[in-house]
Design an enzyme around this catalytic site. Structure first.
Site, short mmCIF file in Angstrom:
data_model
loop_
_atom_site.label_atom_id
_atom_site.label_comp_id
_atom_site.label_asym_id
_atom_site.label_seq_id
_atom_site.Cartn_x
_atom_site.Cartn_y
_atom_site.Cartn_z
N GLN A 252 0.92 -1.28 -0.10
CA GLN A 252 -0.05 -0.04 0.08
C GLN A 252 0.98 1.21 0.12
O GLN A 252 0.51 2.14 -0.40
CB GLN A 252 -1.05 0.04 1.21
CG GLN A 252 -2.19 -1.24 1.08
CD GLN A 252 -2.78 -1.38 -0.33
OE1 GLN A 252 -3.31 -0.55 -0.81
NE2 GLN A 252 -2.50 -2.55 -0.78
N HIS A 255 1.38 3.17 -3.32
CA HIS A 255 0.45 4.01 -4.11
C HIS A 255 0.94 5.34 -4.11
O HIS A 255 0.60 5.84 -5.23
CB HIS A 255 -0.53 4.04 -3.17
CG HIS A 255 -1.78 2.86 -3.63
ND1 HIS A 255 -2.49 2.82 -4.61
CD2 HIS A 255 -2.06 1.73 -2.80
CE1 HIS A 255 -3.07 1.70 -4.77
NE2 HIS A 255 -2.98 0.82 -3.67
N GLU A 320 -8.42 2.15 6.58
CA GLU A 320 -9.08 1.80 5.38
C GLU A 320 -9.05 0.00 5.26
O GLU A 320 -10.04 -0.64 5.24
CB GLU A 320 -8.36 2.41 4.00
CG GLU A 320 -9.05 1.86 2.71
CD GLU A 320 -8.56 2.26 1.52
OE1 GLU A 320 -7.10 2.65 1.59
OE2 GLU A 320 -9.01 2.29 0.36
N HIS A 321 -7.74 -0.44 5.26
CA HIS A 321 -7.78 -1.82 5.47
C HIS A 321 -7.14 -2.32 6.76
O HIS A 321 -6.00 -1.77 7.20
CB HIS A 321 -6.66 -2.16 4.29
CG HIS A 321 -7.10 -1.68 2.94
ND1 HIS A 321 -6.30 -0.64 2.28
CD2 HIS A 321 -7.83 -2.28 1.88
CE1 HIS A 321 -6.88 -0.66 0.99
NE2 HIS A 321 -7.87 -1.44 0.57
N ASP A 354 -7.97 -5.53 -3.33
CA ASP A 354 -7.46 -4.64 -4.29
C ASP A 354 -7.73 -4.72 -5.82
O ASP A 354 -8.15 -3.95 -6.55
CB ASP A 354 -5.87 -4.14 -4.32
CG ASP A 354 -5.54 -3.07 -2.95
OD1 ASP A 354 -6.70 -2.76 -2.53
OD2 ASP A 354 -4.36 -2.87 -2.79
N HIS A 413 -52.26 21.15 8.62
CA HIS A 413 -51.94 19.65 8.84
C HIS A 413 -52.97 19.20 9.56
O HIS A 413 -53.52 17.86 9.49
CB HIS A 413 -50.83 19.34 9.57
CG HIS A 413 -49.43 19.57 8.79
ND1 HIS A 413 -49.00 20.85 8.08
CD2 HIS A 413 -48.63 18.68 8.56
CE1 HIS A 413 -47.96 20.75 7.50
NE2 HIS A 413 -47.59 19.53 7.65
N1 HSO Z 1 -5.48 -0.05 -2.30
C1 HSO Z 1 -6.36 0.66 -3.19
C2 HSO Z 1 -6.76 -0.08 -4.47
C3 HSO Z 1 -5.59 -0.72 -5.11
N2 HSO Z 1 -4.53 -0.85 -5.02
C4 HSO Z 1 -6.06 -1.25 -6.44
C5 HSO Z 1 -3.94 -1.50 -6.27
N3 HSO Z 1 -5.01 -1.64 -6.89
C6 HSO Z 1 -7.47 1.48 -2.60
O1 HSO Z 1 -8.09 0.46 -1.77
ZN ZN Z 2 -3.87 -0.96 -2.95
#
Ligand code: HSO
Ligand code: ZN
Length: 431
Positions: A252, A255, A320-321, A354, A413
């Site tokens: 993650q 990203h 989130e995760h 994902d 009313h």
């Molecule tokens: N982790 C991202 C989604 C994703 N990561 C897709 C890689 N491919 C958002 O939850």
């Molecule tokens: Zn991801």
């Protein structure tokens, strides 16, 4: 419920201060973009496309020919893998939709109440550009809309997006696809232009401009949550494998430099091993420039006293995760309440969600998991109530309604309720 604060836990690695992406001008800029698109339609889209995307498509809508050539150019294995992801997301969304049932109930003699599950008519899915062409992004926004039964599903993606993204929008089931990106795409879908139809709800993640635009058009249209950079948090005990934890945290972290990644553990040994393992894996990670920077800035590792503290901390973070790597991960997981999606046990890596296992990857970030779950088929339907009341029911509800209206001074009313008590003798209605 355990209340916990940063004073209660021990940091092995701290985030380097708050990662606030504050930009006071952002909101004003986005406001102008929305106003311009509202007033000038396609002409404004052309200007913003030239300015932000450095290109202006001849037609904003992707033509059938362009779709056909994007499909023809799509690598066959990539197509198969996307079809696999589409099938899995569809299967789970169908099962989730089946849990939403219409209701008819007589709550009092003659008082019939109910609800129906009604698909939203038109939805607009924003497909972000960004650092990577994330092939699963169209799948996550479009497929649940298809399953929900929305009449028209449109997709907008930046004009520079890889043609494979267009092909996958089509495979996922988008009815129309447009090469419009950024805040201007959100404005176009909310207000409509000559090319882009206005929709009832706009969904999908995006950059800070897209999020701010969604915030500003909310009310005119529905929106899903405002998704920030991806996040992961792990809760682990001494049974966890640092190599696996490091791999998942760095996944993650890759990203975006703003990604938040962290771990809480009851084991100092696992904490230090994971820290070392992250440094080791970063050495030969091709995306280390991003992942390493994200780890340096936001990465955190904390030690908790016991499992109860682990759970309280996970609930406080509301990531989130959330991955659970403990001896009895199901038992630990069952006690946690704040997460976008929960990954129970060592095999359940975020990467599967994902990409392709079938749960939706668009999930609440920035602790929004304290009040919401992620994108799902339920976001594309409305649960709308109805009622019908027979003569027995009138006897039960009219008089309380008459009295309440009178107390409030709402005489019209009051009359509307009273007229039901004396439908054949309207003159009996008092002033
Ligand atoms: N982790 C991202 C989604 C994703 N990561 C897709 C890689 N491919 C958002 O939850
Ligand atoms: Zn991801």
């Amino acid at each position: 419920m355990g209340m916990i604060s940063e004073a209660d836990i021990e940091y092995i690695k701290r985030p380097q201060g708050q990662d606030v992406q504050a930009d006071q001008t952002l909101s004003k800029t986005v406001q102008t973009i929305i106003e311009q698109v509202r007033e000038r339609g396609d002409a404004a889209l052309r200007d913003y496309s030239a300015k932000f995307d450095k290109t202006t498509p001849d037609n904003f809508e992707v033509s059938p020919n362009e779709i056909a050539s994007a499909l023809a150019d799509l690598d066959p294995q990539t197509r198969k893998d996307s079809e696999f992801a589409i099938a899995q997301v569809k299967r789970f969304a169908q099962a989730q939709l089946a849990t939403l049932q219409p209701l008819e109930i007589e709550t009092l003699p003659g008082v019939h109440l109910g609800h129906r599950i009604i698909p939203i008519q038109t939805v607009g899915c924003y497909i972000p550009g960004g650092r990577y062409p994330i092939l699963s992004a169209p799948v996550m926004s479009i497929v649940p809309a298809v399953v929900a039964g929305c009449d028209e599903i449109i997709a907008c993606l930046p004009p520079g997006a890889h043609p494979a993204m267009i092909a996958i929008c089509h495979l996922a089931g988008a009815h129309r696809i447009f090469k419009v990106g950024g805040a201007q795409a959100i404005a176009a879908m909310a207000w409509g232009t000559e090319s882009v139809p206005e929709v009832n709800k706009v969904v999908g993640p995006g950059n800070a401009f897209v999020n701010e635009a969604k915030r500003q058009v909310f009310g005119k249209v529905g929106i899903d949550a405002l998704a920030g950079p991806s996040e992961i948090y792990v809760v682990a005990d001494e049974s966890a494998d640092p190599r696996i934890l490091a791999a998942d945290l760095l996944a993650q972290a890759e990203h975006d430099v703003h990604t938040r990644v962290g771990m809480a553990t009851t084991s100092p040994h696992i904490a230090h091993e994971t820290l070392a393992e992250i440094e080791r894996q970063l050495r030969n990670l091709p995306t280390a420039a991003t992942a390493g920077e994200a780890w340096k800035r936001q990465g955190e590792i904390v030690i908790c006293r016991d499992e109860a503290q682990l759970i309280a901390w996970a609930d406080y973070i509301a990531t989130e995760h959330l991955q659970v790597h403990t001896r009895d991960p199901h038992a630990t997981a069952s006690k946690i309440r704040n997460y976008g999606s929960l990954f129970i046990g060592q095999n359940a890596s975020v990467v599967f969600s994902d990409k392709c296992c079938g749960t939706n990857h668009t999930l609440p970030t920035m602790a929004a998991a304290r009040y919401t779950g992620g994108l799902w088929v339920g976001a594309y339907v409305k649960i709308c109530t109805h009622q019908w009341i027979d003569d027995h029911g009138i006897a039960a509800v009219a008089e309380p309604a008459v009295r309440q209206s009178r107390t409030e001074g709402m005489q019209a009313h009051r009359r509307a309720a009273e007229i039901r008590l004396f439908p054949h003798n309207v003159d009996a209605i008092t002033n």
